[in-house]
Design an enzyme around this catalytic site. Structure first.
Site, PDB file in Angstrom:
ATOM      1  NE  ARG A 233       5.053  14.776 -86.257  1.00 45.84           N
ATOM      2  CZ  ARG A 233       4.801  15.961 -86.790  1.00 45.84           C
ATOM      3  NH1 ARG A 233       3.628  16.546 -86.559  1.00 45.84           N
ATOM      4  NH2 ARG A 233       5.702  16.554 -87.556  1.00 45.84           N
ATOM      5  CD  GLU A 261      -0.902  10.700 -89.137  1.00 46.66           C
ATOM      6  OE1 GLU A 261      -0.236  11.415 -89.916  1.00 46.66           O
ATOM      7  OE2 GLU A 261      -1.167  11.001 -87.971  1.00 46.66           O
ATOM      8  CG  HIS A 280      -0.923  14.592 -90.185  1.00 49.01           C
ATOM      9  ND1 HIS A 280       0.102  13.759 -89.805  1.00 49.01           N
ATOM     10  CD2 HIS A 280      -0.458  15.858 -89.942  1.00 49.01           C
ATOM     11  CE1 HIS A 280       1.135  14.461 -89.370  1.00 49.01           C
ATOM     12  NE2 HIS A 280       0.810  15.757 -89.447  1.00 49.01           N
TER      13      HIS A 280
END
Length: 317
Positions: A233, A261, A280
């Site tokens: 993460r 993000e 991602h």
């Protein structure tokens, strides 16, 4: 706790007729984060959280789900659901998607490692500019790899490292234990392990213990020329500290996740040297849907007959 006669709805993020083997006896509702709910949330017994939707979307129905018994995510991590846990009644089981993302995420971790070491981004740029960038580049062979977060994804990364003739693979998790492959070190051992690693792969979940784990001190402990790979993460890494270290030219990095993000235009990470960024996509591959559907079929068949569901990471008090 088993399904009750008063709550027989199951919310799925995709059409139920595309999921083979679902048990009879439930009312299947399709909801993938749209503004309108497909039915009264109070009638939902089993909620499958939409995949790759913002946290505020995923938790929005929870306060009204007064009969829900299982909340099943399609992600490995549960951090995006924590803001809504307080809205749930007692005894609700929160389950993650263990078994769904290991293959895809580990595959991307290896791709990021190999691309970064072998200079693939530079070759792509050279091709665009019609430049022949020959020379010697680092190999993964003979490197020491440190996996931080040795759960199912970390173990899958090690599976895929096996053919690459690494000098050694060192494992770190929240607490020490022994596996068939060897010892797993506790997080407290990181300061002693970092200076020996050529590649550091982050696979850890985001918790209060791991938020900001990779700070300036952590990065300073990495050896010159080492590569940091984050498939965990974004907030596990202190972004400002990483940008400063990359600008120094001392280490490199490959990130599938960032903080913030998605990266906004103009963010320093976009142009940081020695950095490869993927958007991602660790779990977002063709491997996702078949594994996700197999998980849901298995979980719902257990739930239908009152058997314990798998992958329970939290039960509300």
């Amino acid at each position: 706790m088993t399904a009750t006669a008063t709550a027989r709805d199951v919310w799925l993020p995709f059409a139920p007729d595309t999921v083979p083997g679902l048990p009879d006896g439930f009312h299947y509702r399709t909801w993938d984060g749209e503004d309108a709910f497909p039915a009264d949330p109070a009638d939902c017994a089993f909620y499958v959280v939409p995949y790759m939707k913002p946290a505020e979307v995923c938790v929005r129905p929870l306060a009204a789900m007064t009969s829900v018994q299982v909340v099943q995510t399609l992600t490995a991590g549960m951090d995006h659901m924590l803001p809504g846990v307080a809205d749930l009644g007692p005894g609700v089981r929160l389950c993650n998607a263990r078994g769904v993302h290991e293959a895809s995420t580990a595959e991307l971790a290896l791709a990021l490692i190999l691309a970064s070491l072998r200079g693939i981004p530079g070759f792509v740029e050279g091709q665009r500019k019609e430049e022949w960038r020959s020379g010697f580049y680092p190999a993964l062979a003979d490197k020491s790899v440190l996996i931080v977060g040795y759960g199912s994804i970390g173990a899958a990364v090690e599976d895929r490292l096996a053919p690459f003739e690494c000098a050694r693979v060192v494992r770190v998790a929240r607490s020490a234990r022994t596996t068939e492959r060897g010892p797993v070190h506790p997080l407290a051992d990181l300061p002693a392990l970092l200076p020996e690693a050529d590649v550091v792969v982050l696979c850890t979940p985001l918790t209060e213990q791991t938020r900001g784990l990779v700070d300036a001190k952590f990065l300073a402990g990495m050896r010159d020329g080492a590569l940091l790979v984050n498939v965990a993460r974004g907030p596990v890494v202190d972004t400002d500290a990483l940008v400063a270290e990359l600008k120094s030219g001392r280490i490199g990095a490959a990130l599938d996740v960032t903080d913030p993000e998605p990266l906004p235009a103009g963010h320093p990470l976009w142009h940081a040297p020695n950095l490869l960024v993927s958007p991602h996509v660790g779990g977002s591959s063709s491997a996702f849907l078949p594994r996700a559907k197999r998980l849901l079929t298995a979980q719902l068949n257990r739930f239908a007959v009152g058997d314990p569901v798998d992958n329970v990471v939290h039960t509300t008090a």
